[in-house]
Scaffold this active site. Structure first.
Site, PDB file in Angstrom:
ATOM      1  N   HIS A 122      -9.147   3.793  -1.571  1.00 11.89           N
ATOM      2  CA  HIS A 122      -7.786   3.261  -1.449  1.00 11.89           C
ATOM      3  C   HIS A 122      -7.403   2.381  -2.649  1.00 11.89           C
ATOM      4  O   HIS A 122      -7.292   1.171  -2.524  1.00 11.89           O
ATOM      5  CB  HIS A 122      -7.678   2.487  -0.127  1.00 11.89           C
ATOM      6  N   CYS A 156       0.819  -1.218   0.000  1.00  3.24           N
ATOM      7  CA  CYS A 156       0.000   0.000   0.000  1.00  3.24           C
ATOM      8  C   CYS A 156       0.849   1.261   0.000  1.00  3.24           C
ATOM      9  O   CYS A 156       0.340   2.361  -0.179  1.00  3.24           O
ATOM     10  CB  CYS A 156      -0.949  -0.011   1.193  1.00  3.24           C
ATOM     11  N   CYS A 194     -12.822  -0.065   7.825  1.00  5.97           N
ATOM     12  CA  CYS A 194     -11.885  -0.629   6.848  1.00  5.97           C
ATOM     13  C   CYS A 194     -11.925   0.175   5.559  1.00  5.97           C
ATOM     14  O   CYS A 194     -13.015   0.498   5.066  1.00  5.97           O
ATOM     15  CB  CYS A 194     -12.252  -2.074   6.531  1.00  5.97           C
ATOM     16  N   SER A 195     -10.756   0.463   4.994  1.00  7.90           N
ATOM     17  CA  SER A 195     -10.740   1.162   3.710  1.00  7.90           C
ATOM     18  C   SER A 195     -11.311   0.223   2.651  1.00  7.90           C
ATOM     19  O   SER A 195     -11.220  -0.996   2.758  1.00  7.90           O
ATOM     20  CB  SER A 195      -9.322   1.612   3.357  1.00  7.90           C
TER      21      SER A 195
END
Lengths: 377, 99
Positions: A326, A83, A207-208
């Site tokens: 994301h 990420c 949570c993304s």
């Protein structure tokens, strides 16, 4: 030492682009950044990406950008750091400029995830863990790490699930004003608290999401009004059982410490912050690690509203990963996109008079952390 | 169960070099199969390969008489501080049960 400046930024809307290819998103953001920079001659390209190989059967992203945008036969590379791929790609570009090898570099990040189902994406994202480990064989997931961390954080502090919900709500409220953000529907503490559980105590809003999108930046040794004052990157523990202290993510703290040292600044000098809230819990740990609030007291700052746009340390005025979205490889560059707008006075949730901005981009469960500090001249 | 020690680092996975002194002179020590739950999460959204056993707990176990912790799996309800015992090692996973 050669200094690096930002000349142009570009970004697609984040969300579901089922009608577009990975390449079209990547080229769209790159073209926007090139045009914002006035179409300079580009000496190299770095692309941040994590899953294009496994989920879109597409690699050679650097060469595709150079070829399809007619940039010539120049050096290019794809950079992978889970990420943090986008933040690390930016750092590679900055190092190339600082070394004197390149004058001007295009850095882009992209990810396309929405076409796959959740179990397949969960499996693919698990590549950001050490998969040759007893942790992976136990069934630990990437979100699961932050669930384990959250339970311990609750145990050692006065924080509760409601504090996580406050982070998620703040970032959603910020995203409502950001036309490029994935989620633009208002929510409430009650809806967040009652959402279905993903990995206890984390629910859906903690949570993304899975996101399609791209972002890009043109950097150069030639001066502009936005100076990259520091770039730092470190690696950290790759397994949960290796953490000396579960409630610390040392990669975040150490990358912050190095960035402050290079910039000759401290947390007290930062006006606006984009940090890597892959989970609501992560934002609380990161504001502690980066020195904005005391260890084990980040939750109190959230409760007091210190991290809201009008607060003393505005965090994730773009909506953060939780609500801006994301798209993994693009995330680190979308943070820079938003901060450049903050420094230019043109951002959603504009922080009045912002002059110094900090971006922190996390990879894995603390395997990588990249920090960049930007300054308006 | 074993832990590997050097310069005060105690880990369940043997390191190639000690992160403090850099040597590979790492000692092996037999420890108890008992520990306490340091933290945990109940996973409701598993990766494909664990879909059939979900929801399940992934637990971080503080092992007895060592600073080492180990990540394992435990079925049923669990809380921080619960005493647990290693039941078996299966497919590379440490499976714990409550005592």
């Amino acid at each position: 030492m050669t200094k690096t400046y930002i000349h142009g930024v570009g970004m697609t809307k984040f969300g579901n682009h089922s009608d577009r290819t990975l390449k079209s998103l990547l080229l769209d953001a790159s073209r926007q950044a090139l045009e914002a920079a006035g179409r300079p001659k580009i000496d190299a390209v770095f692309v941040g990406n994590f899953l294009a190989g496994s989920m879109s059967n597409q690699e050679i992203l650097g060469a595709i950008v150079a070829n399809d945008l007619g940039l010539g036969y120049i050096p290019t590379a794809k950079v992978e750091g889970a990420c943090a791929s986008g933040g690390i790609a930016l750092r590679q570009g900055i190092l190339g400029v600082m070394s004197g090898e390149y004058d001007t570099v295009l850095v882009a990040g992209v990810e396309k995830m929405k076409h796959a189902n959740t179990p397949d994406v969960t499996q693919a994202i698990n590549a950001a863990m050490d998969t040759d480990s007893n942790e992976k064989h136990a069934g630990l997931t990437f979100p699961g790490f932050f669930g384990v961390l959250a339970h311990r954080y609750f145990h050692e502090t006065g924080a509760t699930k409601e504090h996580l919900a406050m982070v998620a709500l703040k970032n959603r409220e910020n995203a409502l004003n950001n036309p490029l953000a994935q989620f633009q529907k208002a929510t409430s503490i009650e809806e967040i608290m009652n959402a279905r559980l993903i990995t206890e105590p984390l629910g859906l809003f903690d949570c993304s999401p899975m996101t399609d999108g791209a972002a890009a930046i043109v950097i150069s040794r030639k001066p502009s009004s936005i100076h990259v004052r520091a770039s730092a990157l470190v690696s950290g523990p790759t397994q949960m059982q290796d953490a000396a202290e579960l409630l610390s993510i040392p990669a975040i703290g150490e990358s912050g410490r190095r960035a402050y040292e290079k910039a000759g600044l401290g947390p007290e000098d930062i006006d606006v912050i984009e940090i890597h809230d892959c989970f609501s819990m992560t934002e609380i740990i990161a504001i502690e690690e980066l020195g904005f609030f005391k260890r084990l007291e980040g939750w109190k700052a959230v409760e007091t509203g210190h991290t809201k746009p009008g607060g003393k340390k505005p965090v994730n005025t773009s909506g953060g990963l939780l609500s801006r979205g994301h798209p993994i490889g693009a995330t680190g560059l979308s943070q820079i996109y938003h901060l450049v707008h903050q420094l230019n006075g043109t951002a959603p949730n504009q922080v009045e008079g912002a002059r110094i901005a900090l971006a922190q981009n996390l990879g894995g469960t603390g395997s990588y952390s990249a920090v960049h500090i930007l300054e308006r001249l | 169960m074993k832990v590997y020690t050097c310069c005060g680092h105690e880990t369940v996975v043997k390191r190639i070099y000690c992160p403090s002194c850099g040597t590979s002179d790492i000692q092996e020590q037999e420890i108890s199969d008992h520990g306490t739950i340091y933290s945990f999460t109940k996973i409701h959204v598993p990766p494909v390969e664990f879909a059939e056993i979900a929801p399940y707990n992934v637990v971080l176990v503080q092992l007895m008489n060592t600073t080492a912790k180990v990540t394992g799996r435990l079925m049923g309800d669990v809380s921080i501080g619960d005493t647990v015992e290693l039941d078996r090692v299966e497919n590379g996973a440490y499976l714990y049960k409550k005592v």
